[in-house]
Design a protein around this motif. Structure first.
Motif, PDB file in Angstrom:
ATOM      1  N   GLY A 205      60.709  86.050  50.155  1.00 38.65           N
ATOM      2  CA  GLY A 205      60.649  84.592  50.190  1.00 38.65           C
ATOM      3  C   GLY A 205      61.229  83.987  48.928  1.00 38.65           C
TER       4      GLY A 205
ATOM      5  N   GLN B 150      68.821  77.863  54.131  1.00 43.12           N
ATOM      6  CA  GLN B 150      67.983  78.932  54.679  1.00 43.12           C
ATOM      7  C   GLN B 150      66.588  78.970  54.052  1.00 43.12           C
ATOM      8  OE1 GLN B 150      70.058  82.708  55.569  1.00 43.12           O
ATOM      9  NE2 GLN B 150      71.898  81.815  54.661  1.00 43.12           N
TER      10      GLN B 150
ATOM     11  N   GLU C 270      62.614  78.142  54.365  1.00 47.66           N
ATOM     12  CA  GLU C 270      61.597  77.869  55.372  1.00 47.66           C
ATOM     13  C   GLU C 270      60.837  76.601  54.996  1.00 47.66           C
ATOM     14  OE1 GLU C 270      61.293  79.571  58.100  1.00 47.66           O
ATOM     15  OE2 GLU C 270      62.741  81.147  57.579  1.00 47.66           O
TER      16      GLU C 270
END
Length: 222
Positions: free
Chosen positions: A91, A142, A144
């Protein structure tokens, strides 16, 4: 190839100007010796292996001399945006996302103020969470939704939106160079590729000027 292409974009150099920067002896071809010399002059030793591998792969004639055509073909069609915004396995932390925003401004050749205007989708003078989400999606970063939430919270702790001073502070504090390095990219600038005027005037030559400019660039980035 992606690393070299990203360098030209970030430094606002054309493919031809980038070729000329590495053609150290100016004979119209980038030899292996040229490549090694440019790596040393520009302080790119950390990327020497990658750059020499690029040279060998791009040199289709396998004669050790990279022509302008081979250089251009090797760099054509590289998806720099995809390289820059590729998601990490664990992440993206808010600080890294901030660096990605700064890198996006560089990639698109936007000033801090222009970047604010681009992210302030509704033009109300503040970047809301919705504005930021729309800009991140448009730039194909990209990230989240939770990562966008965290970045927004970092720059707007009150949740009331990001005003121009907060935006400028956030972008200027972002570790843009760290993001670029972590993606096996490097930055060349016109400043690093040109002799310092003072050195040239004093007869120090391009090489000494380059070293002085690279040293100054490193001092700014570190």
């Amino acid at each position: 190839a992606g690393m070299v292409t990203s360098s030209l974009l970030f430094s606002r150099l054309t493919v031809e100007e980038g070729f000329n920067a590495f053609d150290v002896d100016g004979d119209g071809a980038v030899s292996s010796d040229d490549m090694r010399a440019a790596i040393g002059q520009l302080g790119l030793e950390a990327f020497a292996e990658l750059l020499m591998a690029f040279h060998a792969d791009a040199n289709r004639a396998r004669d050790g001399r990279l022509t302008p055509g081979e250089w251009a073909r090797a760099l054509a069609g590289v998806n720099v945006q995809g390289l820059l915004f590729r998601p990490g396995a664990g992440g993206v932390a808010p600080a890294e996302a901030a660096g990605m925003v700064g890198a996006a401004l560089l990639l698109n050749q936007l000033s801090v103020d222009d970047g604010f205007a681009a992210f302030d989708a509704d033009g109300d003078g503040r970047i809301s969470r919705a504005d930021m989400g729309a800009a991140v999606a448009a730039l194909e970063m990209q990230l989240e939704a939770p990562e966008v939430d965290a970045l927004f919270a970092l720059w707007s702790p009150s949740g009331e939106g990001i005003a121009p001073p907060q935006w400028a502070e956030g972008v200027e504090a972002a570790d843009v160079n760290g993001v670029i390095r972590s993606r096996d990219m490097f930055m060349l600038t016109r400043r690093a590729l040109s002799p310092a005027p003072a050195a040239a005037a004093a007869g120090g030559g391009a090489e000494e000027g380059l070293r002085g400019e690279v040293a100054a660039l490193r001092a700014q980035l570190e």
